[in-house]
Design a protein around this motif. Structure first.
Motif, mmCIF file in Angstrom:
data_model
loop_
_atom_site.group_PDB
_atom_site.id
_atom_site.type_symbol
_atom_site.label_atom_id
_atom_site.label_comp_id
_atom_site.label_asym_id
_atom_site.label_seq_id
_atom_site.Cartn_x
_atom_site.Cartn_y
_atom_site.Cartn_z
ATOM 1 N N ALA A 50 0.961 -1.243 -0.018
ATOM 2 C CA ALA A 50 0.030 0.128 0.021
ATOM 3 C C ALA A 50 0.814 1.245 0.023
ATOM 4 N N LYS A 51 1.913 1.327 0.705
ATOM 5 C CA LYS A 51 2.789 2.338 0.706
ATOM 6 C C LYS A 51 3.685 2.668 -0.245
ATOM 7 N N ALA A 52 3.995 1.235 -1.029
ATOM 8 C CA ALA A 52 4.864 1.381 -2.368
ATOM 9 C C ALA A 52 3.742 1.962 -3.341
ATOM 10 N N LEU A 53 2.548 1.669 -3.516
ATOM 11 C CA LEU A 53 1.592 2.081 -4.477
ATOM 12 C C LEU A 53 1.170 3.638 -4.365
ATOM 13 N N ASP A 54 1.079 3.915 -3.198
ATOM 14 C CA ASP A 54 1.014 5.390 -2.557
ATOM 15 C C ASP A 54 2.033 6.153 -3.301
ATOM 16 N N THR A 55 3.359 5.682 -2.917
ATOM 17 C CA THR A 55 4.380 6.354 -3.206
ATOM 18 C C THR A 55 4.548 6.835 -4.731
ATOM 19 N N ILE A 56 4.266 5.659 -5.364
ATOM 20 C CA ILE A 56 4.365 5.572 -6.912
ATOM 21 C C ILE A 56 3.317 6.782 -7.481
ATOM 22 N N ARG A 57 2.280 6.445 -6.921
ATOM 23 C CA ARG A 57 1.091 7.588 -7.398
ATOM 24 C C ARG A 57 1.495 9.003 -7.302
ATOM 25 N N ARG A 58 2.025 9.274 -6.035
ATOM 26 C CA ARG A 58 2.559 10.712 -5.641
ATOM 27 C C ARG A 58 3.775 11.152 -6.671
ATOM 28 N N LEU A 59 4.808 10.210 -6.915
ATOM 29 C CA LEU A 59 5.547 10.672 -7.945
ATOM 30 C C LEU A 59 5.099 10.861 -9.280
ATOM 31 N N GLU A 60 4.158 10.081 -9.677
ATOM 32 C CA GLU A 60 3.568 10.256 -11.089
ATOM 33 C C GLU A 60 2.791 11.465 -10.963
ATOM 34 N N GLU A 61 1.987 11.936 -9.897
ATOM 35 C CA GLU A 61 1.481 13.253 -9.890
ATOM 36 C C GLU A 61 2.450 14.495 -9.706
ATOM 37 N N ALA A 62 3.633 14.092 -9.428
ATOM 38 C CA ALA A 62 4.484 15.406 -9.341
ATOM 39 C C ALA A 62 5.252 15.252 -10.627
#
Length: 361
Positions: A50-62
């Motif tokens: 869950a943390k990994a997917l959230d991190t990737i989501r935030r990186l892609e949003e940035a």
């Protein structure tokens, strides 16, 4: 040398593969972001999917340009456990045929004393022993990559100026040194003890990086191993540590004087990517860097951190500890002893009976 700017000065990393541990926030997150933004395929590690997917989501949003490129991948690893670190490294080996940049960033600070189920201090296990097992499992792939044309393989280990907080009596010649409370029992979770244990682990990071470089050089491997102090950085982990000591009310003021996470990641990004490192390899390899990408002068390192004898001692004992854990599930524990009384013929210990059993760790 002008100050290194990660946004502008990282070269094109297309075709390179990087791995950054402890990357869901702070320095690790910023390191992943900049490496991926400059073309690398980056594996990040977190403690849960869950943390990994959230991190990737935030990186892609940035940076929306990262979306659907496959440049962001993840591994789920609990670095408090050597077995988890070993399994994570083996999973990476099944997925990839090269590794150009490894950033050992995962770590904890400000933790009460706790023994892991593998028998180690949770701080020392997370900040050093698991990183040692992780790196050594990946080392054959790092070496194979280094032999390829045009390769520039680097291994960065995040330490801290807090290494100077390690007790002057610190040694690494027994298993018990890997679960040292660094204080009397009555003060085991005092601020002084907590930072002494953190300092012990950060000292180990510097010694590990320098001893690894010595071994790489002896083997003729053109891999660069560097340890870094990122500076005082306003990370989530640092804030949690400050609040755990009851100083949360001062955080808004305190954080004003700290570096931002991107500023804090600058030195490790410099170490991991700057062409200057490879151009002047003898200046940088095996060294301890401070902001922003400077080789630490003598006065910025403790005497313990400069000791090749202590570095060799640490390496040998860590190999033994990792071997015990992988073979037996945990390191040997000191047998329970009875506090008083004659020797009990049933157990060989002294005392009055089972009610007096206590474990000395």
């Amino acid at each position: 040398m002008p100050r290194f700017n990660p946004i502008n000065d990282i070269p094109d990393l297309t075709g390179r593969i990087a791995l950054v541990t402890g990357a869901n926030s702070g320095l690790g997150y910023q390191t992943v972001q900049q490496l991926a933004n400059h073309g690398a395929k980056v594996y990040l590690t977190t403690r849960s999917e869950a943390k990994a997917l959230d991190t990737i989501r935030r990186l892609e949003e940035a940076n929306p340009a990262l979306k659907d490129t496959g440049r962001l991948q993840y591994l789920v690893i609990d670095f408090s456990l050597v077995t988890s670190a070993k399994a994570g490294a083996e999973e990476f080996l099944r997925k990839e045929s090269r590794l150009d940049i490894l950033v050992n960033n995962a770590g904890i600070v400000g933790e009460d004393f706790e023994l892991t189920k593998e028998g180690l201090s949770i701080t020392f296990a997370t900040d050093h022993v698991s990183a040692f097992a992780f790196t050594n499992t990946l080392l054959p792939l790092l070496e194979a990559t280094a032999k390829q044309p045009g390769a520039d393989v680097r291994l960065i280990t995040i330490s801290s100026v807090a290494h100077s907080s390690a007790l002057k009596t610190t040694k690494f010649d027994s298993i018990d040194d890997f679960r040292d409370k660094c204080s009397p029992e009555a003060k085991v979770n005092s601020m002084g003890a907590i930072f002494a244990r953190y300092g012990q682990a950060k000292l180990a990071n510097i010694l590990f990086a320098s001893e690894l470089q010595r071994r790489l050089d002896a083997a003729g491997m053109p891999i660069i191993s560097i340890s870094v102090h990122p500076g005082g950085v306003a990370t989530e982990g640092f804030e949690r540590a400050i609040r755990s000591f009851g100083f949360g009310f001062l955080w808004p003021i305190f954080s004003w004087f700290l570096l931002s996470p991107l500023q804090g990641a600058t030195t490790q990004l410099f170490a991991a990517t700057s062409p200057e490192i490879r151009r002047d390899v003898d200046t940088y390899k095996g060294r301890y860097l401070i902001p922003y990408g400077k080789v630490a002068p003598e006065g910025k390192m403790s005497n313990l951190a400069k000791s090749p004898v202590l570095a060799g001692q640490l390496w040998g004992m860590t190999e033994r500890v990792v071997g015990d854990i992988l073979e037996k599930g945990s390191v040997p524990r000191v047998p329970p002893k009875l506090q008083h009384g004659p020797e009990d013929p049933r157990t060989g210990f002294r005392g009055k009976g089972p009610a007096k059993l206590r474990t000395e760790l």
